[in-house]
Design an enzyme around this catalytic site. Structure first.
Site, PDB file in Angstrom:
ATOM      1  N   LYS A  73       0.877  -1.090   0.058  1.00  0.00           N
ATOM      2  CA  LYS A  73       0.104   0.013   0.088  1.00  0.00           C
ATOM      3  C   LYS A  73       0.936   1.183   0.053  1.00  0.00           C
ATOM      4  CE  LYS A  73      -3.946   2.125   2.604  1.00  0.00           C
ATOM      5  NZ  LYS A  73      -4.613   2.055   3.610  1.00  0.00           N
ATOM      6  N   SER A  92      -9.901   2.153   2.607  1.00  0.00           N
ATOM      7  CA  SER A  92      -8.928   2.742   1.852  1.00  0.00           C
ATOM      8  C   SER A  92      -7.770   1.822   1.053  1.00  0.00           C
ATOM      9  CB  SER A  92      -8.171   3.932   2.712  1.00  0.00           C
ATOM     10  OG  SER A  92      -7.365   3.135   3.587  1.00  0.00           O
ATOM     11  N   SER A 140     -10.487   0.057   6.911  1.00  0.00           N
ATOM     12  CA  SER A 140      -9.662   0.164   5.700  1.00  0.00           C
ATOM     13  C   SER A 140      -8.915  -1.152   5.216  1.00  0.00           C
ATOM     14  CB  SER A 140      -8.692   1.055   5.692  1.00  0.00           C
ATOM     15  OG  SER A 140      -9.172   2.403   5.522  1.00  0.00           O
TER      16      SER A 140
END
Lengths: 489, 484
Positions: free
Chosen positions: A78, A157, A181
């Site tokens: 990420k 997210s 997330s």
């Protein structure tokens, strides 16, 4: 997808150990898949050369008989984790051109254990969002589409992470979870994703959103892969004052498949009036699966649940408003000149931050302001304590808690774009555990009426990831979720 | 002593509170491992944390906590075993995080006291409100480029103790005494070097005025004053400014002001309306700061003798007057010097020599005690030479002057210059006889009854003849016999 990219992490490790293929071959297969899967828009940066070098090193280590636990496994990172020398953006314009001189502790741990970095994957800007539509680098597509062929968001997210893993553009990916997330995008993409206990994984080198809530964790295609990857990510770090010094167990060994006598709590407050019937039905199905596996179902109450979302949307923006103050155009990233220092700040931040980030900075600034602090921030902290106490009391009578992960399947792009509140409601089941700092996992358990994956969430006691994983393993086995997105990319 | 100052409409009282920022003596910064040395090249002592790189986290430096506790103990203050770090949010170019980590609601040290000493021997207690730990900011340099400001982050993250007094001071003199005493205490325990020129001790001065006995007036704060003299000037100026405004029918605006040391005036920096809303909240990157009382007790046991205790000891055990004792304990180096000189010798004589002779000589050379050309051992030797009658007090002063110039041992100087006192009664007697024989008029005066003055004249003559080396006691004795 090629044969190699269809393997789970556990099977890929077995194949590497058996010499069926090399990490270089495995990594190349993934790089090819990444190349072919650009329509998904999961990756912001692909580090192909570095990946092949790391793969070669892993092959050498294996040949020398010293492979790490994840030697040769290609992962996506990420883009909230700082990676040394590799562009790190938080999917924000404001970090333009930012190449950290340091590697986050969590990714360092993964590389220490032999994992291979394929590249950086997209997220909602600064991890603020539930759809991956707020990334400066454009929306990420969910590899899953509704039966009618309409596209869906991957959730957020950690949407780039989930989309990459679901489309087999990585064996697994790192995520971060502040209010859901990791769990929500895992649910939206038919994956397993775990947010460990707050303090289990170091936050050092992870770009901060809300420091008291942020926690790194894995997103993978099975519970076992999740357990394997968490084992490498987790660990005490003296550089993070909120990291907890407690040994990291062998998480994969916890997957015994035996949950006889395990007490599974079912919180009545999570049965919301407007929750879709198919979500409630799946939850009931999950309860039944666990019961049939020998678990004891216990009705529990988490009375302050209804305040969780409001509390979260005070605490998280408050911390964010302060955490994001450092992006001012002075030191790194974007600078938009102005006639004075204040002008430069205003120009830089106005251009550098997207709408959702701006909204949360404004909310956070407001709730911390003189005259509002007590009514908002202080009260939210008190409610947060009550929510944590709800869980403590619940865990007197149960070992894990089973709930849906999200109130719906993945929604269509733009569906919630004009309505932040309905967007925030996606976190309704994940936020309470975040506020309490508890471990939680989402396991794919079925398909919606539109053919989209749905997840169930298991929560556990602090630092009892093992029990959560064990129950998740049983749930996975019972659900037998083998569906795959139809390849359109 | 009255501290009231006269205005056109009557007397006024000044009310002063001080916030002192004292840089903690520590190799490393408060939340990072970067070095803290003064005067290093710009941006060479900056860690990733100090530069607020994304994802960086603060980790408390235990040494700084220890120094804050020791300082609290030295101020007789309550130590809070549980305290909290907060973020103070504001934007500035030399504040890389966009917030300063400080302690707002729950500081590490609570209420304490400082005793001020005055020249007349009187004392006054000033309350300490609190002491908390916080990060320093970096430094903006506006003079490096015609249109740009440069930023040096060497100071960014350095540990400061903010020591807040109660509004207990009533004059510039008291404020000066407070700053001096606080600096003395910090230097004794070594928690801050107290060097105001280098900025490692700075004061924010809060001043208001009121009619004696009235409620407190509206205060103004003068920020970042870096010398005791400037602090006192700022107070005098500011009090007069406020009195003039009120006496002309105006009111005081609460504001932050700047002291312009070149002009000796204060100027508005920002008004209350422009004051920042710092949006303090507990720093979520740090756990509350907790430690055991046993650690505090341990540190208390290891504290050196503090200036007040040492002063009392000098008064009680050595019989020194309060003012002398106060001067001798005013700096740890002075007290160490004095104690070495006084060891096994006449303490009052030692005090006199240090305070009167040594200090004026050092002042003349613009030197501090640590740069003294005369060591404590050498001064002690000089005192020994007086005590054992090798030289007189008068000659000792001459010897001392040479010592200050050359740094030589007193024995060597006495030897080389032939300054040994003449104690041989025969030699002195011969000189006395000669003087009496040469001055019949004065002998007659003496016999006429003007004894004291005339005998003094005779002593002077004999000393002159001996080039000061005759033992004055013996000279006196012999003259009285012979003239008697």
């Amino acid at each position: 997808m090629s044969d190699l990219t269809s393997l789970s992490m556990a099977d890929a490790l077995a194949g590497l150990d058996a010499g069926d293929f090399s990490s270089k071959e495995l990594t190349q297969s993934y790089l090819d898949a990444v190349e072919a899967g650009q329509a998904i828009n999961a990756y912001t940066t692909v580090t192909a050369d570095q990946a092949l070098d790391m793969a070669a090193a892993a092959d050498d280590a294996r040949a020398a008989g010293t492979p790490g636990p994840l030697a040769g496994i290609p992962l996506a990172v990420k883009d909230l984790f700082c990676t040394k020398g590799v562009l790190t953006t938080a999917s924000s314009h404001i970090l333009d051109g930012f190449h950290p001189e340091y590697e986050s502790t969590v990714t360092s741990n993964l590389w220490r254990d032999g994992a291979v970095m394929l590249g950086k994957v997209s997220l909602d800007e600064f991890a603020m969002g539930s759809s991956n539509e707020t990334s400066y680098f454009g929306s990420v597509e969910n590899p899953w589409r509704a039966d009618d062929g309409q596209s869906r968001v991957p959730g957020g997210s950690s949407g780039g992470s989930a989309a990459a893993v679901a489309a087999h553009l990585a064996v697994a990916a790192t995520g971060t979870d502040t209010g859901g997330s990791i769990r929500q995008p895992s649910s939206y993409c038919g994956l397993t994703g775990m947010k460990p206990t707050y303090g289990r994984c170091s936050r050092w080198g992870v770009i901060a959103f809300a420091s008291s809530l942020d926690q790194a964790g894995p997103i993978a295609r099975s519970v076992k892969d999740t357990a394997l990857m968490l084992g490498s990510m987790a660990g005490y770090d003296a550089k993070d004052s909120t990291s907890i010094d407690t040994p990291v167990p062998d998480y994969a060994a916890a997957l015994t498949g035996d949950i006889r006598g395990l007490k599974v709590g079912i919180p009545k407050e999570y049965r919301l009036d407007d929750t879709p019937a198919e979500i409630l039905a799946l939850w009931d199905q999950g309860i039944d699966w666990l019961k049939q596996s020998g678990a004891e179902i216990v009705d529990i109450s988490l009375p302050h649940t209804k305040y969780a979302l409001a509390t979260y949307y005070i605490v998280a923006p408050a911390e964010a408003s302060s955490n994001l103050a450092r992006y001012d155009g002075v030191k790194y990233g974007l600078r938009v000149p102005g006639d004075s220092l204040i002008d430069m700040y205003e120009n830089t931040r106005a251009e550098g931050f997207g709408e959702e980030v701006t909204r949360r900075i404004l909310i956070g600034t407001y709730v911390l302001s003189a005259g509002y602090y007590d009514a908002y921030y202080l009260k939210a902290q008190k409610v947060r304590s009550l929510i944590a106490r709800d869980f403590e009391q619940a865990y007197q009578s149960c070992d894990v808690i089973l709930t849906p992960t999200a109130p719906s399947a993945a929604f269509a792009p733009g569906e919630n774009a004009d309505d932040p509140i309905s967007m925030y409601l996606n976190d309704v089941f994940t936020v309470p555990a975040s506020l309490a700092g508890l471990p939680g996992i989402s396991v794919p358990a079925g398909l919606s009426g539109e053919g989209l994956p749905l997840g169930l969430q298991l929560l556990g006691r602090p630092f009892d990831e093992e029990t959560v994983l064990r129950a998740a393993g049983v749930l996975e086995e019972a659900a037998g979720f083998t569906a795959q997105p139809s390849k359109w990319w | 002593m009255s501290n009231l100052i006269a205005g056109a409409t009557g007397d006024w009282e000044i009310v002063i509170g001080l916030e002192v920022h004292a840089q903690v003596t520590s190799e490393a910064k408060l939340f990072s491992g970067a070095a803290t040395e003064f005067g290093a090249e710009p941006n060479t002592q900056v860690s990733l944390v100090d530069a607020a790189m994304p994802g960086m986290l603060p980790v408390i430096n235990k040494e700084c906590v220890k120094q804050a506790i020791r300082t609290g103990l030295a101020l007789g203050a309550e130590i809070n075993c549980y305290s909290v770090f907060d973020r103070k949010n504001y934007f500035y170019a030399d504040l890389p995080q966009g917030y300063q980590i400080s302690q707002f609601k729950q500081p590490i040290v609570g209420e304490g006291t400082i005793t001020l000493d005055f020249k007349d021997g009187s004392t006054k207690e000033v309350g300490i409100e609190r002491l908390h730990l916080e990060q320093d900011a970096g430094k903006s340099m506006h003079d490096q480029h015609p249109s740009m400001t440069y930023v040096d982050l060497n100071r960014s993250g350095v540990a400061l103790m903010e020591i807040v007094s109660k509004p207990d001071m009533r004059s510039a003199e008291e404020a000066g005494a407070y700053l001096r005493k606080l600096r003395t205490i910090l230097r004794y325990i070594g928690s801050c070097d107290g060097n105001m020129e280098q900025g490692s001790m700075r004061a924010d001065v809060n001043v208001s005025v009121r009619r004696p006995g009235d409620e407190f007036g509206t205060r103004c704060e003068m920020k970042n004053i870096n010398s005791i003299r400037f602090a006192q000037q700022a107070i005098e100026y500011e009090a007069r400014r406020q009195i003039d405004i009120i006496e002309e029918g105006g009111t005081i605006d609460q504001e932050t002001r700047l002291f312009d040391s070149a002009q000796g005036v204060t100027r508005t920096m920002r008004s209350k309306e422009e004051a920042h809303d710092y949006r303090y909240f507990p720093d979520p990157d740090l756990l509350p700061l907790e430690f055991e009382q046993t650690w505090v007790d341990e540190l208390a046991g290891e504290l050196p003798e503090l200036p007040d205790a040492k002063k009392n000891r000098l008064m009680d055990e050595l019989g020194l007057p309060s003012y002398d004792a106060g001067i001798l304990v005013s700096e740890p180096e002075i007290s160490v010097f004095f104690e070495e000189v006084a060891a096994g010798r006449d303490a009052k004589m030692a005090a006199n020599w240090v305070i009167t002779n040594l200090f004026s000589a050092l002042n003349a050379q613009g030197k501090g005690i640590t740069e003294s050309p005369v060591s404590a051992a050498q001064l002690g030797q000089l005192l020994d030479l007086i005590s054992d009658d090798t030289i007189s007090g008068r000659i000792a002063k001459d010897v001392f002057e040479v010592m200050i110039e050359t740094g030589d041992d007193p024995e060597k100087i006495v030897e080389e210059k032939g300054l040994k006192q003449i104690t041989d009664t025969g030699a002195i007697e011969a000189m006395v006889d000669q003087i009496i024989a040469d001055n019949p008029d004065q002998v007659a005066q003496y016999a006429g009854g003007e004894n004291p003055k005339v005998i003094g004249w005779f002593v002077g003559q004999v000393m002159k003849a001996s080039q000061g080396k005759a033992n004055p006691g013996r000279v006196n004795q012999l003259l009285k016999q012979k003239l008697g």
